[in-house]
Design a protein around this motif. Sequence first.
Motif, PDB file in Angstrom:
ATOM      1  N   GLY A  76       0.797  -1.213   0.000  1.00 19.44           N
ATOM      2  CA  GLY A  76       0.000   0.000   0.000  1.00 19.44           C
ATOM      3  C   GLY A  76       0.831   1.264   0.000  1.00 19.44           C
ATOM      4  O   GLY A  76       1.999   1.274  -0.423  1.00 19.44           O
ATOM      5  N   TYR A  77       0.240   2.319   0.505  1.00 18.89           N
ATOM      6  CA  TYR A  77       0.846   3.650   0.482  1.00 18.89           C
ATOM      7  C   TYR A  77       2.255   3.647   1.074  1.00 18.89           C
ATOM      8  O   TYR A  77       2.478   3.171   2.179  1.00 18.89           O
ATOM      9  N   ASN A  78       3.227   4.156   0.303  1.00 18.10           N
ATOM     10  CA  ASN A  78       4.630   4.288   0.731  1.00 18.10           C
ATOM     11  C   ASN A  78       5.327   2.957   1.022  1.00 18.10           C
ATOM     12  O   ASN A  78       6.347   2.930   1.709  1.00 18.10           O
ATOM     13  N   CYS A  79       4.810   1.861   0.494  1.00 15.88           N
ATOM     14  CA  CYS A  79       5.448   0.556   0.727  1.00 15.88           C
ATOM     15  C   CYS A  79       6.797   0.511   0.011  1.00 15.88           C
ATOM     16  O   CYS A  79       6.919   0.887  -1.147  1.00 15.88           O
ATOM     17  N   ARG A  80       7.807   0.033   0.718  1.00 17.70           N
ATOM     18  CA  ARG A  80       9.167  -0.017   0.186  1.00 17.70           C
ATOM     19  C   ARG A  80       9.546  -1.408  -0.324  1.00 17.70           C
ATOM     20  O   ARG A  80      10.654  -1.635  -0.807  1.00 17.70           O
ATOM     21  N   HIS A  81       8.649  -2.366  -0.193  1.00 17.97           N
ATOM     22  CA  HIS A  81       8.949  -3.749  -0.559  1.00 17.97           C
ATOM     23  C   HIS A  81       8.818  -3.976  -2.058  1.00 17.97           C
ATOM     24  O   HIS A  81       8.246  -3.168  -2.778  1.00 17.97           O
ATOM     25  N   ARG A  82       9.352  -5.110  -2.486  1.00 18.88           N
ATOM     26  CA  ARG A  82       9.267  -5.479  -3.900  1.00 18.88           C
ATOM     27  C   ARG A  82       9.125  -6.988  -4.012  1.00 18.88           C
ATOM     28  O   ARG A  82       9.406  -7.724  -3.070  1.00 18.88           O
ATOM     29  N   LEU A  83       8.706  -7.421  -5.194  1.00 17.00           N
ATOM     30  CA  LEU A  83       8.631  -8.845  -5.512  1.00 17.00           C
ATOM     31  C   LEU A  83       9.856  -9.191  -6.347  1.00 17.00           C
ATOM     32  O   LEU A  83      10.085  -8.583  -7.389  1.00 17.00           O
ATOM     33  N   ARG A  84      10.638 -10.135  -5.863  1.00 17.71           N
ATOM     34  CA  ARG A  84      11.768 -10.640  -6.662  1.00 17.71           C
ATOM     35  C   ARG A  84      11.293 -11.926  -7.303  1.00 17.71           C
ATOM     36  O   ARG A  84      11.104 -12.942  -6.637  1.00 17.71           O
ATOM     37  N   TRP A  85      11.062 -11.882  -8.595  1.00 19.93           N
ATOM     38  CA  TRP A  85      10.541 -13.037  -9.323  1.00 19.93           C
ATOM     39  C   TRP A  85      11.628 -14.095  -9.451  1.00 19.93           C
ATOM     40  O   TRP A  85      12.775 -13.778  -9.787  1.00 19.93           O
ATOM     41  N   VAL A  86      11.265 -15.337  -9.148  1.00 21.40           N
ATOM     42  CA  VAL A  86      12.242 -16.422  -9.070  1.00 21.40           C
ATOM     43  C   VAL A  86      11.753 -17.644  -9.855  1.00 21.40           C
ATOM     44  O   VAL A  86      10.564 -17.772 -10.145  1.00 21.40           O
ATOM     45  N   SER A  87      12.685 -18.531 -10.145  1.00 23.45           N
ATOM     46  CA  SER A  87      12.356 -19.766 -10.859  1.00 23.45           C
ATOM     47  C   SER A  87      11.529 -20.695  -9.965  1.00 23.45           C
ATOM     48  O   SER A  87      11.539 -20.581  -8.735  1.00 23.45           O
ATOM     49  N   LYS A  88      10.832 -21.625 -10.603  1.00 22.69           N
ATOM     50  CA  LYS A  88      10.052 -22.599  -9.838  1.00 22.69           C
ATOM     51  C   LYS A  88      10.970 -23.469  -8.979  1.00 22.69           C
ATOM     52  O   LYS A  88      10.592 -23.873  -7.884  1.00 22.69           O
ATOM     53  N   GLU A  89      12.179 -23.714  -9.453  1.00 20.75           N
ATOM     54  CA  GLU A  89      13.131 -24.516  -8.676  1.00 20.75           C
ATOM     55  C   GLU A  89      13.539 -23.783  -7.396  1.00 20.75           C
ATOM     56  O   GLU A  89      13.613 -24.381  -6.319  1.00 20.75           O
ATOM     57  N   PHE A  90      13.812 -22.496  -7.525  1.00 22.99           N
ATOM     58  CA  PHE A  90      14.158 -21.695  -6.343  1.00 22.99           C
ATOM     59  C   PHE A  90      12.981 -21.664  -5.379  1.00 22.99           C
ATOM     60  O   PHE A  90      13.143 -21.827  -4.172  1.00 22.99           O
ATOM     61  N   ALA A  91      11.787 -21.451  -5.920  1.00 21.67           N
ATOM     62  CA  ALA A  91      10.579 -21.397  -5.084  1.00 21.67           C
ATOM     63  C   ALA A  91      10.399 -22.697  -4.315  1.00 21.67           C
ATOM     64  O   ALA A  91      10.116 -22.684  -3.115  1.00 21.67           O
ATOM     65  N   ALA A  92      10.586 -23.831  -4.991  1.00 20.59           N
ATOM     66  CA  ALA A  92      10.414 -25.136  -4.343  1.00 20.59           C
ATOM     67  C   ALA A  92      11.488 -25.391  -3.292  1.00 20.59           C
ATOM     68  O   ALA A  92      11.224 -26.023  -2.270  1.00 20.59           O
ATOM     69  N   ALA A  93      12.683 -24.896  -3.525  1.00 17.73           N
ATOM     70  CA  ALA A  93      13.760 -25.068  -2.538  1.00 17.73           C
ATOM     71  C   ALA A  93      13.472 -24.242  -1.280  1.00 17.73           C
ATOM     72  O   ALA A  93      13.749 -24.690  -0.163  1.00 17.73           O
ATOM     73  N   LYS A  94      12.912 -23.069  -1.465  1.00 17.46           N
ATOM     74  CA  LYS A  94      12.635 -22.180  -0.330  1.00 17.46           C
ATOM     75  C   LYS A  94      11.305 -22.503   0.350  1.00 17.46           C
ATOM     76  O   LYS A  94      11.162 -22.299   1.548  1.00 17.46           O
ATOM     77  N   ARG A  95      10.345 -23.009  -0.410  1.00 15.72           N
ATOM     78  CA  ARG A  95       9.012 -23.345   0.113  1.00 15.72           C
ATOM     79  C   ARG A  95       8.554 -24.651  -0.541  1.00 15.72           C
ATOM     80  O   ARG A  95       7.804 -24.647  -1.510  1.00 15.72           O
TER      81      ARG A  95
END
Length: 106
Positions: free
Chosen positions: A75-94
């Motif tokens: 929302g307003y003034n949010c400093r975060h971002r989405l770092r798009w990652v591979s499905k392999e990275f996603a599966a390793a982390k979650r």
Amino acid sequence: FPVTIRYERIGANEARKALGLVFAVYEGGEIETTREFCDERNGNVYHISEIEGWKELEWQGKQESGYNPIIDLGGYNCRHRLRWVSKEFAAAKRPEVKELFPNVFA
């Protein structure tokens, strides 16, 4: 600051679509004014469908109309971002994403 990061998010989203990426890490750390919404998501992996689902949630700081979770995140003034990652990275982390989104890993 908010306008610049919105442009970065828009560009990152276009790049992820071109690359076929559907998972992202919510990142940007925590500061004194970090919203609970962002704090709960910081460092976690999400599928695009989960990110889109944030439209249905309510929290302090979310735009009242026109909210786009990919561009507006917390929302307003949010400093975060989405770092798009591979499905392999996603599966390793979650690891549960393999069962939650089996068509991505077919």
